[in-house]
Scaffold this active site. Structure first.
Site, PDB file in Angstrom:
ATOM      1  N   ARG A 142      12.334  -1.928 -21.306  1.00 52.63           N
ATOM      2  CA  ARG A 142      11.668  -0.975 -20.408  1.00 52.63           C
ATOM      3  C   ARG A 142      10.200  -0.746 -20.791  1.00 52.63           C
ATOM      4  O   ARG A 142       9.363  -0.485 -19.939  1.00 52.63           O
ATOM      5  CB  ARG A 142      12.415   0.356 -20.370  1.00 52.63           C
ATOM      6  CG  ARG A 142      11.947   1.222 -19.218  1.00 52.63           C
ATOM      7  CD  ARG A 142      11.473   2.625 -19.540  1.00 52.63           C
ATOM      8  NE  ARG A 142      12.146   3.297 -20.576  1.00 52.63           N
ATOM      9  CZ  ARG A 142      11.517   4.095 -21.437  1.00 52.63           C
ATOM     10  NH1 ARG A 142      10.219   4.289 -21.377  1.00 52.63           N
ATOM     11  NH2 ARG A 142      12.202   4.704 -22.377  1.00 52.63           N
ATOM     12  N   ASP A 169      -6.540  -3.871  -3.859  1.00 53.52           N
ATOM     13  CA  ASP A 169      -5.232  -4.451  -3.576  1.00 53.52           C
ATOM     14  C   ASP A 169      -5.495  -5.851  -3.026  1.00 53.52           C
ATOM     15  O   ASP A 169      -5.965  -6.011  -1.899  1.00 53.52           O
ATOM     16  CB  ASP A 169      -4.487  -3.574  -2.560  1.00 53.52           C
ATOM     17  CG  ASP A 169      -3.072  -4.086  -2.280  1.00 53.52           C
ATOM     18  OD1 ASP A 169      -2.829  -5.297  -2.429  1.00 53.52           O
ATOM     19  OD2 ASP A 169      -2.221  -3.260  -1.875  1.00 53.52           O
ATOM     20  N   LYS A 192       4.989 -10.501  -2.081  1.00 51.73           N
ATOM     21  CA  LYS A 192       4.397 -11.289  -0.985  1.00 51.73           C
ATOM     22  C   LYS A 192       4.025 -12.689  -1.488  1.00 51.73           C
ATOM     23  O   LYS A 192       4.905 -13.428  -1.852  1.00 51.73           O
ATOM     24  CB  LYS A 192       3.214 -10.520  -0.402  1.00 51.73           C
ATOM     25  CG  LYS A 192       3.499  -9.026  -0.164  1.00 51.73           C
ATOM     26  CD  LYS A 192       4.542  -8.775   0.905  1.00 51.73           C
ATOM     27  CE  LYS A 192       5.019  -7.324   0.956  1.00 51.73           C
ATOM     28  NZ  LYS A 192       3.976  -6.309   1.029  1.00 51.73           N
TER      29      LYS A 192
HETATM   30  C1  LIG Z   1       3.847  -4.969   0.746  1.00 52.45           C
HETATM   31  C2  LIG Z   1       2.553  -4.429   0.268  1.00 52.45           C
HETATM   32  C3  LIG Z   1       2.517  -3.429  -0.704  1.00 52.45           C
HETATM   33  C4  LIG Z   1       3.787  -2.814  -1.279  1.00 52.45           C
HETATM   34  O1  LIG Z   1       4.491  -3.749  -2.042  1.00 52.45           O
HETATM   35  P1  LIG Z   1       6.086  -3.626  -2.374  1.00 52.45           P
HETATM   36  O2  LIG Z   1       6.296  -4.831  -3.258  1.00 52.45           O
HETATM   37  O3  LIG Z   1       6.813  -3.658  -1.094  1.00 52.45           O
HETATM   38  O4  LIG Z   1       6.259  -2.343  -3.113  1.00 52.45           O
HETATM   39  C5  LIG Z   1       1.278  -2.992  -1.142  1.00 52.45           C
HETATM   40  N1  LIG Z   1       0.136  -3.496  -0.633  1.00 52.45           N
HETATM   41  C6  LIG Z   1       0.121  -4.443   0.323  1.00 52.45           C
HETATM   42  C7  LIG Z   1      -1.173  -4.954   0.848  1.00 52.45           C
HETATM   43  C8  LIG Z   1       1.328  -4.954   0.797  1.00 52.45           C
HETATM   44  O5  LIG Z   1       1.334  -5.886   1.756  1.00 52.45           O
END
Ligand SMILES: *Cc1c(COP(=O)(O)O)cnc(C)c1O
Length: 396
Positions: free
Chosen positions: A57, A181, A206
């Protein structure tokens, strides 16, 4: 891993962990804890959790160390952390770096917008969400002491480009930090840390995972910034299982090949859709006709596998097109090998009222496409038949 290798080589070899059998891939250490010969060895491990296996963890597990070295190399970072989801990475980063106030500039992932508008304010953290047309308010908020700026580029879902170099300079002038991001671009196409950003986060669910079969997240930055985030990951219990980390490491080995192909197919489809009479507008930063093309070409080396169409007609027209697709799956998410289509007005941005969506550049007629690894001509044929309403039910 020797310094100085290029991106594709890092994808394959960064984080290599050769066990006594010479395993080509890092073994999965499916164990929660690690034993020590003496108490003195245990105590020295406790003081060095980044290098010594101790407790899963905490992130101190060799399988997690291996994928984190890979993740760091891909973004050109000193250090990286792997998480159980993209939202885990984003929430840990906000709690670690955002207590002086957070400004989100432009469109962003719905979960991020929700965290900033609902949960973080409940903890007393000041947050502001600036629409794409409200960038002129950023300086005043930074002068007021907001310490963290969050941005995406390309943005979800209308794929506009934010000038990350200029944004870094603006944040740093006020002593604030910039978190990007980078989920949509991937480090194949854009490396925000090279442009000056302080932290990069990803939904590894993704493109980094890339096969729609794992949920994970990542954060990359300087060792000092990553240390600040690490303590939150540990105390909130946000580390992934070793199996998931190993699966992510496996996927990263092919990241450059997948994303380059997705870039090429998305550009080919964008060009074809730009000429189709049922399409009012194609949003793709790689098209020279895109208003954001110049900035995109400056900060990106490829334009990504996401592509958004505004069709002529109404919300119902867009629904008919999506329902008429045979090859694209009607599903949220993105970045996998299979192509997906969604209507932002009914899914990711359904929580905003219609007027707010319009101010954010998200008309009812918008369809967001995640381009997979199918043949480009098959995808174009599918889009054309759906736009022309020729579909019976052709779903495969
Ligand atoms: C899907 C996504 C997230 C969140 O990710 P999870 O793995 O579903 O928690 C954050 N930022 C972007 C741009 C995303 O496409």
């Amino acid at each position: 891993m020797a310094e100085g290798h290029r991106f594709a080589t890092h994808c394959v070899h960064a984080g290599a962990l050769r066990d006594s059998h010479g395993a080509a891939r890092p073994p999965i250490y499916n164990t929660t804890t690690f034993a020590f010969p003496t108490t003195s060895d245990l105590r020295s491990a406790e003081s060095n959790p980044h290098d010594t296996a101790l407790y899963t963890r905490y992130g101190s597990n060799p399988t997690l160390f291996a994928v984190e070295k890979q993740l760091a190399a891909l973004e050109g970072a000193q250090a990286a952390l792997v998480f159980g989801a993209g939202m885990a990475a984003i929430s840990a980063a906000c709690l670690a770096l955002g207590r002086g106030g957070i400004v989100c500039l432009g469109n962003a992932y719905g979960g991020t917008l929700g965290l900033l508008s609902d949960q973080l304010p409940q903890l007393g953290i000041a947050t502001r969400l600036l629409r794409p047309d409200q960038g002129d308010q950023l300086d005043a908020l930074l002068a007021d002491g907001y310490g963290l700026v969050i941005a995406e580029s390309p943005t979800n879902p209308e794929l506009s480009i934010q000038d990350l170099h200029a944004l870094t300079a603006q944040a740093h002038r006020h002593g604030a930090r910039l978190m990007v991001d980078n989920t949509f671009a991937t480090p194949v196409n854009q490396r925000p840390l090279d442009l000056g950003a302080d932290l990069v986060v990803h939904s590894a669910t993704k493109y980094l995972g890339g096969h729609s079969d794992l949920t994970a997240g990542a954060a990359m930055g300087s060792s000092a910034v990553i240390d600040e985030v690490d303590v939150w990951r540990r105390q909130l219990g946000q580390t992934p299982a070793p199996e998931t980390a190993a699966l992510l490491g496996r996927s990263l080995a092919t990241l450059h090949v997948r994303v380059r192909e997705q870039n090429a197919t998305a550009l080919r489809i964008a060009e074809a859709m730009a000429d189709h009479p049922a399409v009012e507008r194609v949003h793709y930063p790689g098209l020279p006709s895109s208003p954001d093309h110049a900035v995109a070409a400056r900060q990106m080396t490829g334009f990504g596998g996401m592509l958004t169409l505004d069709v002529h007609g109404s919300l119902e027209t867009a629904t008919r097109v999506v329902d008429g697709l045979g090859l694209f799956l009607n599903a949220p998410s993105l970045g996998g090998v299979e192509s997906l289509a969604t209507q932002p007005a009914l899914t990711s941005h359904a929580g905003l009222d219609r007027g707010e969506r319009h101010r954010r550049g998200i008309p009812d007629t918008q369809i967001r496409l995640s381009i997979g690894l199918e043949d480009a001509e098959d995808l174009i044929d599918d889009l054309v038949q759906a736009l022309e309403g020729r579909a019976a039910d052709r779903r495969v």
